[in-house]
Design an enzyme around this catalytic site. Structure first.
Site, PDB file in Angstrom:
ATOM      1  N   HIS A 156      -1.340  -2.507  -6.950  1.00  0.00           N
ATOM      2  CA  HIS A 156      -2.046  -2.248  -5.690  1.00  0.00           C
ATOM      3  C   HIS A 156      -3.547  -2.442  -5.881  1.00  0.00           C
ATOM      4  CE1 HIS A 156      -3.409   0.640  -2.357  1.00  0.00           C
ATOM      5  NE2 HIS A 156      -3.037  -0.494  -1.814  1.00  0.00           N
ATOM      6  N   SER A 202       0.832  -1.202   0.000  1.00  0.00           N
ATOM      7  CA  SER A 202       0.000   0.000   0.000  1.00  0.00           C
ATOM      8  C   SER A 202       0.863   1.246   0.000  1.00  0.00           C
ATOM      9  CB  SER A 202      -0.860   0.032   1.263  1.00  0.00           C
ATOM     10  OG  SER A 202      -1.659  -1.113   1.347  1.00  0.00           O
ATOM     11  N   GLU A 214      -3.961   0.095  -8.836  1.00  0.00           N
ATOM     12  CA  GLU A 214      -2.937   1.093  -9.158  1.00  0.00           C
ATOM     13  C   GLU A 214      -1.714   0.347  -9.679  1.00  0.00           C
ATOM     14  OE1 GLU A 214      -3.297   4.794  -6.171  1.00  0.00           O
ATOM     15  OE2 GLU A 214      -2.943   2.923  -5.136  1.00  0.00           O
ATOM     16  N   ASN A 223      -3.831   5.936  -1.306  1.00  0.00           N
ATOM     17  CA  ASN A 223      -3.497   5.996   0.125  1.00  0.00           C
ATOM     18  C   ASN A 223      -2.858   7.318   0.524  1.00  0.00           C
ATOM     19  OD1 ASN A 223      -4.508   3.661   1.364  1.00  0.00           O
ATOM     20  ND2 ASN A 223      -2.992   2.444   0.293  1.00  0.00           N
TER      21      ASN A 223
HETATM   22  N1  LIG Z   1      -6.089  -4.566   4.003  1.00  0.00           N
HETATM   23  C1  LIG Z   1      -6.336  -3.791   2.965  1.00  0.00           C
HETATM   24  O1  LIG Z   1      -7.414  -3.203   2.833  1.00  0.00           O
HETATM   25  C2  LIG Z   1      -5.276  -3.629   1.898  1.00  0.00           C
HETATM   26  C3  LIG Z   1      -5.639  -2.994   0.693  1.00  0.00           C
HETATM   27  C4  LIG Z   1      -4.673  -2.888  -0.325  1.00  0.00           C
HETATM   28  C5  LIG Z   1      -3.399  -3.386  -0.111  1.00  0.00           C
HETATM   29  N2  LIG Z   1      -3.079  -3.967   1.079  1.00  0.00           N
HETATM   30  C6  LIG Z   1      -1.712  -4.495   1.239  1.00  0.00           C
HETATM   31  O2  LIG Z   1      -1.741  -5.888   1.013  1.00  0.00           O
HETATM   32  C7  LIG Z   1      -0.712  -6.515   1.799  1.00  0.00           C
HETATM   33  C8  LIG Z   1      -1.320  -7.608   2.651  1.00  0.00           C
HETATM   34  O3  LIG Z   1      -2.284  -7.022   3.502  1.00  0.00           O
HETATM   35  P1  LIG Z   1      -3.468  -7.879   4.148  1.00  0.00           P
HETATM   36  O4  LIG Z   1      -4.455  -6.898   4.642  1.00  0.00           O
HETATM   37  O5  LIG Z   1      -3.865  -8.968   3.216  1.00  0.00           O
HETATM   38  O6  LIG Z   1      -2.686  -8.518   5.396  1.00  0.00           O
HETATM   39  P2  LIG Z   1      -3.043  -9.851   6.225  1.00  0.00           P
HETATM   40  O7  LIG Z   1      -2.373  -9.692   7.532  1.00  0.00           O
HETATM   41  O8  LIG Z   1      -4.507 -10.119   6.165  1.00  0.00           O
HETATM   42  O9  LIG Z   1      -2.316 -11.013   5.387  1.00  0.00           O
HETATM   43  C9  LIG Z   1      -0.921 -11.172   5.254  1.00  0.00           C
HETATM   44  C10 LIG Z   1      -0.663 -12.645   5.059  1.00  0.00           C
HETATM   45  O10 LIG Z   1       0.682 -12.852   4.625  1.00  0.00           O
HETATM   46  C11 LIG Z   1       1.089 -14.086   5.160  1.00  0.00           C
HETATM   47  N3  LIG Z   1       2.524 -14.281   4.919  1.00  0.00           N
HETATM   48  C12 LIG Z   1       3.017 -15.053   3.934  1.00  0.00           C
HETATM   49  N4  LIG Z   1       4.340 -15.051   3.938  1.00  0.00           N
HETATM   50  C13 LIG Z   1       4.725 -14.285   4.946  1.00  0.00           C
HETATM   51  C14 LIG Z   1       5.992 -13.938   5.440  1.00  0.00           C
HETATM   52  N5  LIG Z   1       7.125 -14.330   4.895  1.00  0.00           N
HETATM   53  N6  LIG Z   1       5.989 -13.157   6.525  1.00  0.00           N
HETATM   54  C15 LIG Z   1       4.847 -12.718   7.081  1.00  0.00           C
HETATM   55  N7  LIG Z   1       3.624 -13.028   6.618  1.00  0.00           N
HETATM   56  C16 LIG Z   1       3.579 -13.800   5.553  1.00  0.00           C
HETATM   57  C17 LIG Z   1       0.564 -14.072   6.571  1.00  0.00           C
HETATM   58  O11 LIG Z   1       0.507 -15.394   7.109  1.00  0.00           O
HETATM   59  C18 LIG Z   1      -0.833 -13.495   6.335  1.00  0.00           C
HETATM   60  O12 LIG Z   1      -1.796 -14.501   6.076  1.00  0.00           O
HETATM   61  C19 LIG Z   1      -0.034  -5.402   2.595  1.00  0.00           C
HETATM   62  O13 LIG Z   1       1.097  -4.965   1.882  1.00  0.00           O
HETATM   63  C20 LIG Z   1      -1.106  -4.309   2.616  1.00  0.00           C
HETATM   64  O14 LIG Z   1      -0.562  -3.033   2.759  1.00  0.00           O
HETATM   65  C21 LIG Z   1      -3.993  -4.119   2.077  1.00  0.00           C
END
Ligand SMILES: NC(=O)c1ccc[n+]([C@@H]2O[C@H](COP(=O)([O-])OP(=O)(O)OC[C@H]3O[C@@H](n4cnc5c(N)ncnc54)[C@H](O)[C@@H]3O)[C@@H](O)[C@H]2O)c1
Length: 286
Positions: free
Chosen positions: A141, A120, A153, A192
């Site tokens: 993104h 993000s 994005e 963001n």
């Molecule tokens: N939450 C949102 O609304 C949103 C929107 C757009 C982008 N993002 C981005 O997407 C990415 C993931 O966010 P999310 O909300 O899905 O997070 P989340 O915490 O729901 O999921 C992350 C997952 O990654 C896994 N994972 C796999 N390999 C890993 C490693 N080596 N170390 C740590 N964890 C590992 C974890 O087990 C976990 O299930 C982030 O970069 C976030 O900024 C999030």
């Protein structure tokens, strides 16, 4: 170059949605998670999302089974060797993401594989430089929930080559049916960089006693006709993610409006992460 074989690293909120839309588009998908328990949680997320589609009549049971049949789950990177596109969606933490990019770079044997990050806020260049193929690294993104939200994005770093940018854009629009906007490689990209300072302002308003969480959100939903208020949206995104994005924005621009308010820091330290933990600015435990 055609993209058919997809790898997704991380099957949380976002990775599960990305794997689902890629499998729906007919791609062969491999999902990486760190443990068996994380694989089961990720698989359940995808199955539940597809079950909602079946229940609402938007998806046939047979299509659901075909989609699920296109997704495999692994906990090492070796099976990613033949992928056309790998999308990283692990926690918003530069160290963790850099380590994932290094591991991917070692595992990928095909020189044409594109590596994308769903970050993000972390500049794509920082992740690209953890690999020996920065020209093949791009930001993709997505927005939450991925199966519903059309926007993606696309972020090119200074070193992303034209073919990588064009191939990913074609895949996003023609295959996944997404709407693409392009951003320079600046922390927060377009959405963001606009959204997070607004959410931080709402948290500061709550923290200072200016108004209650309910009234802040009602002010925005009823007064501005937004579908949800800033604090409800923060709970949906995850407060750990909001904090991480604010930290990246603050590190990049050094402007006060991006500085995380202490209340947000304390809530994340307390494990009050929003919907995913059952409590954030609002309570979801009941
Ligand atoms: N939450 C949102 O609304 C949103 C929107 C757009 C982008 N993002 C981005 O997407 C990415 C993931 O966010 P999310 O909300 O899905 O997070 P989340 O915490 O729901 O999921 C992350 C997952 O990654 C896994 N994972 C796999 N390999 C890993 C490693 N080596 N170390 C740590 N964890 C590992 C974890 O087990 C976990 O299930 C982030 O970069 C976030 O900024 C999030």
């Amino acid at each position: 170059m055609a993209i058919d074989k997809i790898g997704v690293v991380g099957c949380g909120l976002m990775g599960s949605g990305i794997a689902e839309v890629a499998a729906k588009a007919g791609c062969d998908v491999i999902v990486y998670e760190i443990s068996d328990a994380a694989i089961e949680a990720g698989r359940a997320r995808i199955e539940n999302s597809l079950a909602r589609g079946v229940k609402s009549g938007k998806l046939e049971e047979s299509s659901r089974d075909e989609i699920l049949g296109r997704i495999r789950y692994v906990s090492d990177y070796a099976p990613f060797a033949d992928r056309d596109l790998v999308i990283e969606a692990v926690a918003e933490n530069e160290e963790i993401k850099t380590a994932v990019f290094r591991s991917l770079d070692e595992a990928l044997t095909s020189p044409h594989t594109i590596i994308a990050s769903n970050t993000s806020s972390i500049p794509i260049m920082k992740l690209a430089m953890a690999t020996r193929r920065p020209e093949k690294v791009v930001g993709l993104h997505f927005f939450n929930p991925v199966p519903v939200m059309k926007l993606v994005e696309i972020v090119r770093s200074l070193l992303t080559d034209d073919e990588t940018a064009a191939t990913t854009e074609r895949f996003m629009t023609e295959r996944l049916g997404k709407k693409v906007v392009k951003s320079q490689d600046r922390a927060g990209f377009i959405v963001n960089a606009l959204l997070v300072p607004y959410q931080l302002a709402a948290i500061r308003m709550l923290e200072s006693g200016f108004a209650t969480a309910e009234d802040i959100d009602t002010g925005v939903t009823e007064g501005l006709a937004h579908p949800m208020g800033p604090l409800t949206l923060a709970d949906l995104i995850g407060l750990d993610t909001i904090l991480a994005v604010a930290e990246s924005l603050y590190a990049e621009f050094k402007e006060q409006l991006y500085a995380p308010p202490p209340l947000l820091c304390r809530m994340v330290e307390a494990g009050l992460l929003g919907r995913k933990s059952g409590r954030g600015f609002f309570d979801y435990s009941k």
